[in-house]
Motif scaffolding. Structure first.
Motif, PDB file in Angstrom:
ATOM      1  N   MET A   1       0.842  -1.170   0.000  1.00 16.48           N
ATOM      2  CA  MET A   1       0.000   0.000   0.000  1.00 16.48           C
ATOM      3  C   MET A   1       0.895   1.244   0.000  1.00 16.48           C
ATOM      4  SD  MET A   1      -2.852   1.031   2.783  1.00 16.48           S
ATOM      5  CE  MET A   1      -3.202   2.736   3.022  1.00 16.48           C
ATOM      6  N   ARG A   2       0.472   2.236  -0.714  1.00 14.12           N
ATOM      7  CA  ARG A   2       1.205   3.494  -0.792  1.00 14.12           C
ATOM      8  C   ARG A   2       0.768   4.439   0.326  1.00 14.12           C
ATOM      9  NH1 ARG A   2       5.638   3.359  -3.702  1.00 14.12           N
ATOM     10  NH2 ARG A   2       5.327   2.288  -5.638  1.00 14.12           N
ATOM     11  N   ASN A   3       1.696   5.270   0.738  1.00 17.18           N
ATOM     12  CA  ASN A   3       1.444   6.289   1.736  1.00 17.18           C
ATOM     13  C   ASN A   3       0.535   7.349   1.120  1.00 17.18           C
ATOM     14  OD1 ASN A   3       1.802   8.652   3.414  1.00 17.18           O
ATOM     15  ND2 ASN A   3       3.564   7.611   4.311  1.00 17.18           N
ATOM     16  N   PRO A   7       3.343   9.742  -1.685  1.00 14.49           N
ATOM     17  CA  PRO A   7       3.122   8.621  -2.609  1.00 14.49           C
ATOM     18  C   PRO A   7       4.364   7.799  -2.942  1.00 14.49           C
ATOM     19  CG  PRO A   7       2.092  10.629  -3.438  1.00 14.49           C
ATOM     20  CD  PRO A   7       2.906  11.012  -2.242  1.00 14.49           C
ATOM     21  N   ASP A   8       5.548   8.373  -2.770  1.00 12.20           N
ATOM     22  CA  ASP A   8       6.759   7.625  -3.091  1.00 12.20           C
ATOM     23  C   ASP A   8       7.181   6.673  -1.974  1.00 12.20           C
ATOM     24  OD1 ASP A   8       7.236   9.957  -1.623  1.00 12.20           O
ATOM     25  OD2 ASP A   8       9.362   9.938  -2.131  1.00 12.20           O
ATOM     26  N   GLU A   9       6.500   6.733  -0.818  1.00 13.64           N
ATOM     27  CA  GLU A   9       6.827   5.859   0.313  1.00 13.64           C
ATOM     28  C   GLU A   9       5.803   4.732   0.445  1.00 13.64           C
ATOM     29  OE1 GLU A   9       7.268   7.923   3.986  1.00 13.64           O
ATOM     30  OE2 GLU A   9       8.669   9.385   3.159  1.00 13.64           O
ATOM     31  N   GLU A  10       6.274   3.600   0.873  1.00 15.92           N
ATOM     32  CA  GLU A  10       5.415   2.445   1.124  1.00 15.92           C
ATOM     33  C   GLU A  10       5.052   2.384   2.604  1.00 15.92           C
ATOM     34  OE1 GLU A  10       4.215  -0.224  -0.704  1.00 15.92           O
ATOM     35  OE2 GLU A  10       4.872   0.696  -2.570  1.00 15.92           O
ATOM     36  N   VAL A  11       3.888   1.830   2.903  1.00 13.14           N
ATOM     37  CA  VAL A  11       3.494   1.567   4.282  1.00 13.14           C
ATOM     38  C   VAL A  11       4.161   0.250   4.683  1.00 13.14           C
ATOM     39  CG1 VAL A  11       1.547   1.025   5.782  1.00 13.14           C
ATOM     40  CG2 VAL A  11       1.324   2.802   4.056  1.00 13.14           C
ATOM     41  N   THR A  12       4.838   0.240   5.813  1.00 22.13           N
ATOM     42  CA  THR A  12       5.573  -0.951   6.238  1.00 22.13           C
ATOM     43  C   THR A  12       4.728  -1.804   7.192  1.00 22.13           C
ATOM     44  OG1 THR A  12       6.540   0.150   8.153  1.00 22.13           O
ATOM     45  CG2 THR A  12       7.750   0.314   6.067  1.00 22.13           C
ATOM     46  N   ALA A  13       5.222  -2.979   7.474  1.00 24.05           N
ATOM     47  CA  ALA A  13       4.547  -3.872   8.419  1.00 24.05           C
ATOM     48  C   ALA A  13       4.517  -3.251   9.814  1.00 24.05           C
ATOM     49  CB  ALA A  13       5.238  -5.229   8.450  1.00 24.05           C
ATOM     50  N   LEU A  16       1.598  -0.972  10.117  1.00 22.83           N
ATOM     51  CA  LEU A  16       0.369  -1.748  10.295  1.00 22.83           C
ATOM     52  C   LEU A  16       0.241  -2.258  11.725  1.00 22.83           C
ATOM     53  CD1 LEU A  16      -2.149  -3.016   9.038  1.00 22.83           C
ATOM     54  CD2 LEU A  16      -0.732  -4.979   8.436  1.00 22.83           C
ATOM     55  N   TYR A  17       1.325  -2.746  12.301  1.00 26.97           N
ATOM     56  CA  TYR A  17       1.295  -3.220  13.688  1.00 26.97           C
ATOM     57  C   TYR A  17       0.938  -2.092  14.652  1.00 26.97           C
ATOM     58  CZ  TYR A  17       3.703  -7.392  11.967  1.00 26.97           C
ATOM     59  OH  TYR A  17       4.048  -8.524  11.298  1.00 26.97           O
ATOM     60  N   PHE A  18       1.479  -0.901  14.392  1.00 28.09           N
ATOM     61  CA  PHE A  18       1.182   0.239  15.255  1.00 28.09           C
ATOM     62  C   PHE A  18      -0.302   0.595  15.198  1.00 28.09           C
ATOM     63  CE2 PHE A  18       0.487   4.802  15.685  1.00 28.09           C
ATOM     64  CZ  PHE A  18       0.873   4.971  17.002  1.00 28.09           C
ATOM     65  N   SER A  51      -0.536   6.000   7.130  1.00 29.39           N
ATOM     66  CA  SER A  51       0.451   6.858   6.498  1.00 29.39           C
ATOM     67  C   SER A  51       1.250   7.661   7.517  1.00 29.39           C
ATOM     68  CB  SER A  51      -0.243   7.816   5.521  1.00 29.39           C
ATOM     69  OG  SER A  51      -0.847   7.087   4.474  1.00 29.39           O
ATOM     70  N   LEU A  52       0.638   7.992   8.637  1.00 32.61           N
ATOM     71  CA  LEU A  52       1.297   8.789   9.670  1.00 32.61           C
ATOM     72  C   LEU A  52       1.892   7.952  10.802  1.00 32.61           C
ATOM     73  CD1 LEU A  52      -1.311  11.662   9.965  1.00 32.61           C
ATOM     74  CD2 LEU A  52       0.912  11.746   8.832  1.00 32.61           C
ATOM     75  N   ALA A  53       1.798   6.644  10.701  1.00 34.80           N
ATOM     76  CA  ALA A  53       2.236   5.768  11.786  1.00 34.80           C
ATOM     77  C   ALA A  53       3.715   5.954  12.122  1.00 34.80           C
ATOM     78  CB  ALA A  53       1.956   4.310  11.439  1.00 34.80           C
TER      79      ALA A  53
END
Length: 79
Positions: A1-3, A7-13, A16-18, A51-53
């Protein structure tokens, strides 16, 4: 998923955990099931939180939960 905001950053695992942790924490404070919090937040809000995690994880989790709950109550939402 894109931020959403970058938009150039990916959402990391870790992001998602946060967000999952925050949903569970808020649900416990409200004494509601997790699905109640997720449905009350909505898809757009969850995407923004993901996106803000990376930034939000630096805050005190209790303060972040309190802020999320109070903003929802002020806006007139169920959460």
């Amino acid at each position: 998923m894109r931020n959403v905001f970058f938009p150039d950053e990916e959402v990391t695992a870790n992001d998602l955990y946060f967000v999952c942790y925050m949903v569970e924490y808020i649900a416990r404070r409200l004494k509601q099931p997790n699905r109640y919090v997720v449905n009350a937040m909505g898809k757009r809000s969850l995407q923004e939180k993901l996106s803000l995690a990376g930034v939000l994880h630096c805050e005190n989790p209790e303060a972040a939960a309190r802020t999320a709950i109070s903003r929802r109550h002020q806006a007139g939402y169920a959460l």
